[in-house]
Design an enzyme around this catalytic site. Structure first.
Site, PDB file in Angstrom:
ATOM      1  CG  ASP A   1      17.961  62.379  -0.279  1.00  0.00           C
ATOM      2  OD1 ASP A   1      19.119  63.059  -0.614  1.00  0.00           O
ATOM      3  OD2 ASP A   1      17.506  62.836   0.645  1.00  0.00           O
TER       4      ASP A   1
HETATM    5  C1  BGC Z   1      19.100  65.040   1.657  1.00  0.00           C
HETATM    6  C2  BGC Z   1      18.731  65.789   0.276  1.00  0.00           C
HETATM    7  C3  BGC Z   1      19.669  67.249   0.331  1.00  0.00           C
HETATM    8  C4  BGC Z   1      20.703  66.116  -1.132  1.00  0.00           C
HETATM    9  C5  BGC Z   1      21.176  66.463  -1.713  1.00  0.00           C
HETATM   10  C6  BGC Z   1      20.771  64.538   0.969  1.00  0.00           C
HETATM   11  O1  BGC Z   1      21.464  64.228   1.848  1.00  0.00           O
HETATM   12  O2  BGC Z   1      18.736  63.913   2.359  1.00  0.00           O
HETATM   13  O3  BGC Z   1      17.453  66.084   1.381  1.00  0.00           O
HETATM   14  O4  BGC Z   1      18.890  67.754  -0.503  1.00  0.00           O
HETATM   15  O5  BGC Z   1      21.076  65.532  -0.077  1.00  0.00           O
HETATM   16  O6  BGC Z   1      22.239  67.431  -0.741  1.00  0.00           O
END
Ligand code: BGC
Length: 798
Positions: free
Chosen positions: A301
């Site tokens: 993530d």
């Molecule tokens: C989120 C993810 C997301 C990623 C990219 C993170 O803060 O938890 O779900 O895909 O950002 O935007």
């Protein structure tokens, strides 16, 4: 001299030409040959993304000495780490995506683009300040609503439409679906996720992945795993038993991996039993690859985990969005012998194998013109088919042309989907006001006028969110005036009131004024109910919510309640389709509605405790903290059923405008060999055509481990049955459906004895039962003893 120079130049050209020819090209040479031809720097670039553009923030610059050009820092003090200027200089092919993977042109490796999020493609709707050309995407119904359809064919169809937009806008991989478990109703991202039940989550996620990937683009099922809260999401240590992990939190991912082969998986922010998921080889290699046979790649993530070298070792193939310091750390580790380059090669290979499938590799020329009209029609039907009718005292469907007094902020400002990375830049949202008008209903002008001007005023003064992905403070519910309500009751045939709730990334919900209704909402409901009922007129409540709310204290005031969840951009039309009877509701709750928050099995330990009160965190870092999953396997209905706790609306519950009879429960055999087919006949005994979800729960015999009263082991949805029509559905059971995870033996075991099949219209409304016997205990394959909690967990037991 001149001749010598020419000869030298020729030699150089032919030497580089030769080298060019010799460099193995991805797709022509084997992946192993391509990796073998890479420099260490190139390998490292492949496993670290190209960086991130955060709205309103520039990355830090080490060389920046001009204090007038200070790096932009968020109010909370968060600053983007330095990024590679060479990467930043490469223009974005699609604006507003979440990240890119490095390309290596000399080896024929293209840049791959990944974008959020689970309910539609999140990209910038405008480019270079030119508003004459737009790049809007469809906001599909949120995950919890889609799961309420219990209809894998429908979800696959939505996935297909979704995937066509990803392809047509030139994106390679979508960062979804999200499929964490609804452990607690306050989970801020529950709307993005499907259910409290792993089987339903897994089957719906698999359908979504199949639908999206049929377009030649990829998915990233997320957040792997046990990321069931937003509070301190970057540092929370989830302490969970091996059994709860296997049976509840991993199970859905396992189903999705085995039934839909997602191209990628996103590891989560949290730790499990002391180790960050993205740094845990037991999770990412032993369980995911060795036990489940996963062949795609894992990405972190965004900015997740702490130690890039441990991430590489663990099998977290790609670090996103990618930071220069990670590249340096990995190179140093290889150079100093701390990281075996073979592990790096393994990760690069995993990534290249997926790049080979991508539109980028195939040099696909995106049309940039998705069929948004077609997709709007699909989302309209899918949302309507999935909504859950919670109550109906002879009030719905509505007759045509009725006069309606429409109350509630979100009737006029419908919430299509939640906030954060899951929020889609859509061209429009059909409000309930518009939907009802489109459906030919006549709205009370005075009521409508007062809401429209109130919301205009409130929206103008609404503060911006504190951090770009956080929710702005909600607009307070407009207080309705008794005189206005009485007039409306006089002039209208019925009242509709919408209760709205929004939430999203980075924050969990609260109990007060969020799980529960605010004093103004309660007062409004009381007054409207009283005024309309006095005149013998109906009062209908619509729930436009992303997460479960309290209903017990007010539900008696309403004649009908429709849970529309967050229904996507056609929401107002979809709700009207159900209210008017154009669509006969057939959704059933994918998550339980408890009577009060204290009834939730995880209420006592959600969202855990902070370990260092002096730690200065921000929304990106969180604080050191831990949460102990004392609820164990007793999540949702597994708890309510086994501990005999009454719910307001149980898991699997939902009404229809028709009635269905269940008969002829038949088992393919009275004793169980390797599998069993369960069939049941469903007849529409109502007056309107409708569909019915058939739920199969299983009660297993008492064995060495405690077992829930019942567990969902299969489900089926009938086709549209005309009045009087029947369909026989068949649900398969295999030996894995019978088994529980034995911590002692580290394997799933199906105990010998009597199993009871319970066929229900909900987890509580069991219509037919039948028993079968498993003569001998069955041991499923031996698994690995990993991810063991370091402390004793006082798990609840019935
Ligand atoms: C989120 C993810 C997301 C990623 C990219 C993170 O803060 O938890 O779900 O895909 O950002 O935007």
């Amino acid at each position: 001299m001149k001749l010598n120079l020419t000869i030298a130049a020729c030699l150089l050209v032919s030497a580089t030409g030769f080298a060019q020819e010799q460099a193995p090209q991805l797709g022509k040479a084997s992946v192993k040959q391509v990796v073998a031809a890479m420099t260490l720097e190139e390998k490292v670039k492949m496993v670290v993304g190209m960086g991130f553009k955060m709205p309103g923030m520039r990355p830090a610059r080490k060389t920046n000495t001009d204090s007038s050009k200070k790096d932009t820092t968020s109010k909370e003090g968060f600053q983007l780490p330095p990024q590679d200027p060479a990467d930043e200089a490469i223009p974005e092919k699609v604006a507003g995506t979440a990240g890119r993977l490095h390309g290596i042109p000399r080896l024929g490796i293209p840049i791959m683009i990944v974008s959020d999020g689970p309910a539609g493609l999140r990209i910038d709707p405008y480019r270079n300040g030119d508003s004459s050309r737009t790049y809007f995407a469809t906001a599909f119904p949120v995950g919890t609503l889609l799961a309420s359809s219990w209809d894998t064919a429908l979800v696959q169809k939505v996935g297909n439409a979704f995937g066509s937009e990803i392809r047509d806008y030139g994106v390679d991989i979508i960062l979804g679906p999200g499929m964490n478990i609804h452990r607690n109703p306050l989970g801020g991202r529950n709307f993005e996720y499907y259910s409290e039940d792993p089987l339903l989550s897994g089957k719906i996620a698999a359908a979504m992945v199949r639908g999206i990937q049929a377009n030649g683009v990829g998915t990233s099922i997320k957040h792997f795993v046990a990321n069931n809260q937003e509070t301190n999401r970057n540092q929370i240590n989830t302490i969970v038993s091996e059994r709860a992990l296997r049976e509840i939190y991993l199970k859905g991912f396992e189903i999705a991996v085995k039934e839909s082969s997602p191209w990628t998986i996103m590891s989560s922010y949290n730790k499990i039993n002391g180790v960050y998921t993205s740094e845990n080889p037991a999770l990412l290699t032993t369980i995911l690859r060795d036990e489940w046979g996963y062949k795609g790649f894992v990405m972190t993530d965004w900015f997740g985990g702490r130690n890039p070298v441990d991430q590489v070792k663990a099998g977290n193939d790609l670090l996103m969005p990618g930071v220069i310091s990670q590249r340096k750390a990995i190179i140093n580790a290889v150079d100093s012998g701390k990281l075996d380059v073979k592990l790096l090669d393994r990760n690069v290979e995993n990534i290249l194998n997926i790049i080979l499938l991508s539109p980028a590799f195939k040099n696909y020329q995106a049309s940039e013109k998705p069929d948004l009209k077609n997709d709007a029609a699909i989302t309209r039907t899918a949302a309507a088919e999935s909504m859950v009718l919670l109550k109906n005292e002879k009030s719905l469907p509505l007759e045509a042309g009725k006069k309606i007094a429409l109350f509630g902020n979100t009737s006029y400002d419908l919430i299509a989907g939640g906030t954060g990375s899951g929020d889609v830049h859509k061209a429009y949202t059909v409000t309930l006001k518009q939907g009802l008008e489109n459906g030919g209903y006549i709205l009370n002008e005075k009521i409508t006028g007062s809401y429209v001007s109130y919301l205009k005023d409130q929206n103008a003064k609404r503060p911006k969110p504190a951090f770009f992905f956080l929710l702005p403070p909600p607009i307070p519910e407009m207080k309705t005036d008794m005189e206005l309500i009485s007039q409306a009751a006089e002039q209208s045939d019925l009242a509709i009131y919408t209760i709205g709730r929004n939430a999203g990334e980075g924050q969990d919900r609260k109990v007060e004024n969020d799980f529960t209704l605010s004093a103004d909402e309660q007062a409004n409901i009381k007054q409207i109910s009283e005024a309309f009922h006095k005149k013998g007129k109906r009062f209908i409540i619509v729930l436009n919510i992303g997460g479960v709310i309290e209903t017990n204290s007010w539900r008696d005031e309403a004649d009908a309640i429709l849970c529309a969840w967050q229904p996507g951009l056609e929401g107002g039309n979809s709700i009207t389709d159900v209210l008017s009877g154009k669509t006969n509701p057939s959704g059933k709750l994918a998550t339980s509605f408890p009577i009060k928050y204290e009834d939730v099995p995880s209420a006592k330990n959600f969202p855990g405790r902070e370990l260092d009160p002096n730690f200065k965190g921000n929304p990106m870092t969180g604080k050191p903290s831990e949460v102990i999953y004392e609820d164990g396997i007793y999540v949702g209905y597994r708890y309510y059923q086994s501990f005999h706790v009454k719910t307001a609306y149980p898991f699997g519950y939902g009404l229809s405008y028709s009635k269905f009879d269940y008969t002829k429960l038949t088992l393919s055999s009275a004793s169980f060999n390797s599998h069993l087919f369960v069939s049941v006949t469903v007849t529409n005994t109502g007056k309107i055509a409708g569909k019915e979800v058939v739920e199969l729960y299983l009660s297993a015999p008492a064995g060495k481990v405690n077992k829930p009263e019942e567990e969902l082991k299969g489900f089926a949805k009938t086709r549209l049955l005309n009045p009087g029509e029947s369909e026989t559905v068949q649900i398969p059971l295999n030996v894995a459906s019978l088994a529980s995870f034995s911590t002692e033996k580290t394997r799933w075991i199906a105990d010998a004895g009597k199993y009871k099949i319970r066929i229900g219209g909900s987890s509580e409304d069991i219509k037919l039962t039948k028993e079968f016997t498993l003569e001998k205990e069955v041991l499923l394959p031996q698994l690995h003893k990993v991810m063991i909690p370091q402390v004793e967990i006082a798990e609840i037991k019935p």
